[in-house]
Design a protein around this motif. Structure first.
Motif, short mmCIF file in Angstrom:
data_model
loop_
_atom_site.label_atom_id
_atom_site.label_comp_id
_atom_site.label_asym_id
_atom_site.label_seq_id
_atom_site.Cartn_x
_atom_site.Cartn_y
_atom_site.Cartn_z
N ILE A 9 0.85 -1.18 0.00
CA ILE A 9 0.00 0.00 0.00
C ILE A 9 0.88 1.23 0.00
CG2 ILE A 9 -0.21 -0.33 2.50
CD1 ILE A 9 -2.61 1.68 0.25
N THR A 10 0.62 2.17 -0.87
CA THR A 10 1.30 3.47 -0.91
C THR A 10 0.27 4.55 -0.64
OG1 THR A 10 2.97 2.73 -2.49
CG2 THR A 10 2.61 5.10 -2.31
N VAL A 11 0.59 5.44 0.30
CA VAL A 11 -0.30 6.56 0.62
C VAL A 11 0.40 7.87 0.26
CG1 VAL A 11 -1.48 5.29 2.43
CG2 VAL A 11 0.51 6.68 3.01
N ARG A 12 -0.39 8.88 -0.10
CA ARG A 12 0.15 10.20 -0.45
C ARG A 12 -0.70 11.28 0.20
NH1 ARG A 12 3.70 9.45 -4.66
NH2 ARG A 12 3.48 7.46 -5.77
N ARG B 294 3.75 13.85 -0.85
CA ARG B 294 4.68 13.09 -0.02
C ARG B 294 4.06 11.73 0.25
NH1 ARG B 294 5.42 18.23 3.86
NH2 ARG B 294 3.16 17.89 3.80
N SER B 295 4.86 10.67 0.22
CA SER B 295 4.29 9.32 0.25
C SER B 295 5.03 8.41 1.22
CB SER B 295 4.33 8.71 -1.15
OG SER B 295 5.67 8.50 -1.57
N ASP B 296 4.37 7.29 1.50
CA ASP B 296 5.00 6.22 2.25
C ASP B 296 4.43 4.90 1.71
OD1 ASP B 296 6.60 4.96 4.12
OD2 ASP B 296 5.08 5.00 5.70
N THR B 297 5.28 3.88 1.64
CA THR B 297 4.88 2.58 1.12
C THR B 297 5.10 1.52 2.19
OG1 THR B 297 5.41 3.18 -1.17
CG2 THR B 297 5.31 0.82 -0.65
#
Length: 287
Positions: A104-107, A112-115
């Motif tokens: 899952i990748t969030v933005r 700016r993101s985190d996986t």
């Protein structure tokens, strides 16, 4: 003089430092981090294939505005772009659990993101019950239907008259396999002259699940009598010791005809009834 001179020297050094740094001293630099994933809600072996499951992601930091899910083959659909997607779990095996790897990748609004990579388990595919296909809502004679079974199990089909009388059903039992799930043609015969209101119960048994039942109802027309005829109706077969009824019908008459006092019935040599003659009673009576 030494103390004053020393003070003048210290002030001069501070003045040089301030001038070299600019008009004012800088404070702390603040770096804003993007969203961070702290966990994912994913299925366990208790969630069997074929059932619905809702994934969810837990985050900290700025609000998330975009989600990119990949389920690694354990869900249908295999990707999603919502915060809490509901999917159908997938596991081809009917005997063992299956493990899958997803991500899952969030933005946030500033991209700016985190996986986050995760694993999850899908329970085995449960054996599914067979179903009727094309079973008519009502019948007035012969009918046909098919069945289906997602697991290709052999299925025993049984039919039985559950209400009404005077009809025969053929066949009354069918052994179906995936090579032939129908259509099956059922013959319903009314052995009497009068129309028969009946209900036929049908049962599917795949040897795994609880029986699946359904029924069809309708009116089966009776035998059409020729003009100026007398028809004797008896069961198509009897066993030794059986008590059964024989019915006599008269067709529409072209001329006046009185009623019969008695009826004599001839039997084949291997049948020995208690009597071969019965009193009809009043006109139109059955015996």
């Amino acid at each position: 003089m030494r103390r004053l001179f020393g003070s003048i020297i210290v002030l001069a050094v501070l003045s040089v430092l301030v001038s070299a740094c600019g008009s004012k001293l800088r404070g702390w630099d603040v770096v804003q981090l993007g969203p961070r994933i702290s966990g994912v809600t994913a299925p366990t072996a208790a969630n069997n294939a074929g059932t619905n499951f809702t994934f969810a992601v837990q985050t900290t930091g700025p609000a998330v505005v975009a989600w990119e899910w990949s389920f690694g083959g354990g869900a249908s659909p295999n990707a999603a772009t919502t915060a809490t997607p509901t999917v159908v779990l997938v596991n081809p095996s009917t005997t063992a659990d299956a493990s899958y790897s997803g991500s899952i990748t969030v933005r946030d609004a500033d991209n700016r993101s985190d996986t986050y990579d995760f694993t999850y388990v899908v329970g085995r595919t449960l054996n599914q019950s067979p179903v009727f296909v094309g079973l008519p809502a009502s019948i007035n004679g012969n009918f046909s239907f098919s069945i289906d079974d997602a697991d290709d199990d052999p299925v025993t089909i049984t039919l039985a008259l559950t209400s009404g009388s005077g009809v025969t059903i053929a066949p009354m039992s069918i052994n179906a396999t995936s090579a032939n799930y129908g259509p099956f043609n059922i013959t319903v015969t009314n052995n009497g002259v009068e129309d028969a209101a009946i209900t036929i119960g049908l049962t599917l048994n795949d040897g795994v699940n609880a029986d699946v039942t359904d029924s069809v109802s309708g009116t089966i027309p009776g035998i059409a009598l020729p003009t100026d005829s007398i028809v004797v109706v008896a069961p198509p077969s009897v066993n030794v010791g059986d008590t059964f009824m024989v019915t006599v019908y008269a067709g529409s008459l072209a001329s006046a005809l009185g009623y019969l006092n008695t009826v004599d019935i001839a039997y084949s040599s291997n049948i020995a009834p208690d009597t071969t003659s019965w009193n009809l009673g009043s006109a139109g009576g059955a015996f």
